[in-house]
Each structure stands twice: as structure tokens, then as C-alpha cells.
Design a protein around this motif. Structure first.
Motif, mmCIF file in Angstrom:
data_model
loop_
_atom_site.group_PDB
_atom_site.id
_atom_site.type_symbol
_atom_site.label_atom_id
_atom_site.label_comp_id
_atom_site.label_asym_id
_atom_site.label_seq_id
_atom_site.Cartn_x
_atom_site.Cartn_y
_atom_site.Cartn_z
ATOM 1 N N ALA A 53 2.616 16.836 -5.739
ATOM 2 C CA ALA A 53 2.643 18.185 -5.155
ATOM 3 C C ALA A 53 2.221 18.201 -3.694
ATOM 4 C CB ALA A 53 1.758 19.125 -5.978
ATOM 5 N N MET A 54 2.744 17.229 -2.916
ATOM 6 C CA MET A 54 2.460 17.180 -1.483
ATOM 7 C C MET A 54 3.753 17.505 -0.734
ATOM 8 S SD MET A 54 -0.747 16.236 -1.281
ATOM 9 C CE MET A 54 -1.178 15.330 0.196
ATOM 10 N N ILE A 81 0.860 -1.177 0.000
ATOM 11 C CA ILE A 81 0.000 0.000 0.000
ATOM 12 C C ILE A 81 0.901 1.233 0.000
ATOM 13 C CG2 ILE A 81 -1.838 1.271 1.166
ATOM 14 C CD1 ILE A 81 -2.716 -1.484 0.012
ATOM 15 N N GLY A 82 0.936 1.876 -1.141
ATOM 16 C CA GLY A 82 1.705 3.114 -1.284
ATOM 17 C C GLY A 82 0.824 4.296 -0.988
ATOM 18 N N SER A 83 0.968 5.328 -1.794
ATOM 19 C CA SER A 83 0.156 6.537 -1.610
ATOM 20 C C SER A 83 0.301 7.398 -2.850
ATOM 21 C CB SER A 83 0.651 7.320 -0.388
ATOM 22 O OG SER A 83 0.134 8.636 -0.407
ATOM 23 N N ILE A 84 -0.704 8.202 -3.075
ATOM 24 C CA ILE A 84 -0.597 9.200 -4.147
ATOM 25 C C ILE A 84 0.581 10.140 -3.866
ATOM 26 C CG2 ILE A 84 -1.798 11.305 -4.901
ATOM 27 C CD1 ILE A 84 -2.553 8.764 -6.478
ATOM 28 N N ASN A 85 0.974 10.273 -2.594
ATOM 29 C CA ASN A 85 2.169 11.083 -2.271
ATOM 30 C C ASN A 85 3.426 10.546 -2.950
ATOM 31 O OD1 ASN A 85 0.446 12.165 -0.096
ATOM 32 N ND2 ASN A 85 2.371 13.071 0.622
ATOM 33 N N GLY A 86 3.414 9.264 -3.304
ATOM 34 C CA GLY A 86 4.603 8.660 -3.907
ATOM 35 C C GLY A 86 4.565 8.658 -5.424
ATOM 36 N N VAL A 87 3.621 9.367 -5.985
ATOM 37 C CA VAL A 87 3.475 9.397 -7.445
ATOM 38 C C VAL A 87 3.984 10.745 -7.959
ATOM 39 C CG1 VAL A 87 1.728 9.357 -9.292
ATOM 40 C CG2 VAL A 87 1.558 7.775 -7.368
ATOM 41 N N TYR A 108 7.401 11.182 4.414
ATOM 42 C CA TYR A 108 6.312 10.280 3.972
ATOM 43 C C TYR A 108 6.370 10.087 2.459
ATOM 44 C CZ TYR A 108 1.566 8.416 3.380
ATOM 45 O OH TYR A 108 0.489 7.623 3.056
ATOM 46 N N SER A 109 6.525 11.199 1.715
ATOM 47 C CA SER A 109 6.580 11.078 0.246
ATOM 48 C C SER A 109 7.786 10.251 -0.171
ATOM 49 C CB SER A 109 6.639 12.464 -0.401
ATOM 50 O OG SER A 109 5.482 13.192 -0.081
#
Ligand SMILES: NC(=O)c1ccc[n+]([C@@H]2O[C@H](COP(=O)([O-])OP(=O)(O)OC[C@H]3O[C@@H](n4cnc5c(N)ncnc54)[C@H](OP(=O)(O)O)[C@@H]3O)[C@@H](O)[C@H]2O)c1
Length: 226
Positions: free
Chosen positions: A141-142, A131-137, A147-148
Motif C-alpha cells: 500500500a505504498m 536488497i529489495g524493499s517492503i514496497n515490492g511486497v 520504485y515499487s
């Protein structure tokens, strides 16, 4: 089916623990606090493995407590204090916080995968799901730096592991969700219902060994940054 879920005591991990298993499936639930799903009586066998995934040497001990394994879901994750709110300020994040985020989100999945691979290799359709995150894409722009970095890194883990395990036909998938609703705000229109991710994960698990689902980006409809 035997499934291990990390971070199963609340949030998305609790949704996996409640909804992913079918009667006679075995779920291994890893967390520091007791998962509330243990009290369910629905024919699914749930076993709690009490563990702090950030502890040195814990990953081999977790593997010792698991018998057969078909699916490994790396779900446990943390973020810096104040993250995803106006309270986050990179220059105020402590060294301890940064190390803790990278230890749990990035290093623990690598070590736990190493420890559990011998068990996964005996499965008829083994899967590793991160489980990743949109933060890692790209272009998310986070501002949450640790965390990113951890979630970008987790994508690297997924892609490299997939190559390592290709000959053994072990599927490796990373799911990158946007903002997820939790038990206190399930009705909010701007957040992803955890059940959507559970259903998606079930599809990944049911995919045959001849196909690999590499990566799924799953922003909430109103996530503006992607
Ligand atoms: N929430 C979102 O909007 C969102 C969006 C995108 C991606 N994600 C990702 O989705 C995953 C789940 O997030 P969530 O919102 O469901 O998180 P959460 O509600 O805060 O739950 C985190 C889980 O991780 C476990 N955990 C934390 N530290 C641990 C440790 N040291 N050792 C073992 N377990 C530990 C917690 O259990 P204990 O405290 O009992 O140990 C808990 O079960 C994370 O990887 C997160 O990055 C979340």
C-alpha cells in the motif's frame, strides 16, 4: 571472503562496507562517490570501483576490476523525488525519473550479475543478495509507482535467477526491508537499525550451499502498511 557491494558510499551500503568484512576479507565497493569506509584500518581490504551503474557497458568494466568473488550484494537504489513523504505525486514524476529508477534498481542488477557470474562460479560458497524493499511486497500500500515496480521486479529477478543457478548451487536471496535509519537518525524507534540488516546478511552469507534462503521480509516494527 570476497564481497562486492553496490551503493557502498552511504546509507545501508556504507553499513555493509564498514561491518560485513573480517580481517583479510576483500570488499569491492561500487559507487560514484568515494566510500568513507576506505579510511578504516581494521584489516579488511577495501577497494573502491568508481562507477555509475546506470551507464551502458559499465557492468563488464566493473567485472574486469574484480578478482575473486564469493558474494555479490546489489544494494544501490534510488527513488522518485518526494518519495515516502507528502511531497510525492505520481502525476508529477518525470519520464527521466521513472527511467532512472528502473535503470538503477532493476536493470543494473541483472547486467551486473551477468557480468560477474563467471567469478562467482569459482567460489566455494557463492551467494547473490538483492536488497529489495517492503514496497515490492504484496499489499504494501505504498504509492511510489516506479520504485515499487522496480522492487517488485527485483523479486522476479531473484526468483528466476535462483532457478537458473540451482544446478550450480549458487544461493540467491532477496531481502525486503522497511524503513531504515541512517547516520543522522540512528536512534529513532520507528526505523530499522542498518546493523540488523548487516547481521541478517552475514547469516545468509554463512549458510551452506545445501540451503537456500529465498526471501526475507523485514518491516520496521512500526511500519503500518505491512
Ligand atoms: N532507506 C530505506 O528506508 C530503505 C528501505 C527499504 C529498502 N531500501 C533499499 O536499500 C538500498 C539502500 O538504500 P539507502 O537508503 O541506503 O540509499 P542511499 O543512502 O540513498 O544510498 C544509495 C547508494 O546507492 C548509490 N548509487 C545511487 N545511484 C547510483 C548510480 N547511478 N551508480 C552507482 N551507485 C549509485 C549511492 O552512491 P553514489 O551516490 O556515491 O553513487 C549510495 O551509495 C536501496 O536499494 C533501497 O531501495 C532502503
Amino acid at each position: 571472503m570476497n564481497i562486492l557491494i553496490t551503493g557502498a558510499s552511504r546509507g545501508l551500503g556504507d553499513a555493509f562496507a564498514r561491518e560485513l568484512g573480517k580481517p583479510n576479507d576483500t570488499l569491492w565497493l561500487v559507487s560514484r562517490n568515494s566510500p568513507p569506509s576506505l579510511s578504516l584500518e581494521d584489516g579488511v581490504k577495501r577497494h573502491w570501483i568508481k562507477a555509475d551503474l546506470s551507464s551502458a557497458g559499465i557492468h563488464a568494466k566493473i567485472a574486469e576490476g574484480v578478482s575473486d568473488l564469493d558474494v555479490l550484494i546489489h544494494n544501490a537504489g534510488i527513488w522518485e523525488g518526494g518519495a515516502f513523504s507528502s511531497g510525492y505525486h505520481f502525476e508529477k514524476v518525470t519520464e527521466a525519473e521513472t527511467r532512472a529508477v528502473l535503470e538503477l534498481n532493476l536493470i543494473a542488477p541483472i547486467l551486473l550479475t551477468q557480468a560477474l557470474l563467471p567469478k562467482l562460479k569459482t567460489s566455494s560458497n557463492p551467494k547473490i543478495i538483492l536488497i529489495g524493499s517492503i514496497n515490492g511486497v504484496e499489499n504494501a500500500a505504498m504509492p511510489e509507482v516506479a520504485y515499487s515496480a522496480s522492487k517488485f521486479g527485483l523479486r522476479g529477478v531473484a526468483h528466476a535467477l535462483r532457478e537458473h543457478l540451482r544446478d550450480q548451487k549458487i544461493g540467491v536471496t532477496i531481502i525486503n526491508p522497511g524503513s531504515i535509519a541512517w547516520s543522522g537518525n540512528l536512534e529513532r524507534e520507528d526505523l530499522i537499525p542498518p546493523n540488523d540488516i548487516v547481521r541478517l546478511t552475514r547469516s545468509v552469507i554463512e549458510t551452506s550451499r545445501r540451503t537456500v534462503i529465498k526471501e526475507i521480509d523485514l518491516p520496521a516494527m512500526f511500519d503500518s502498511q505491512v
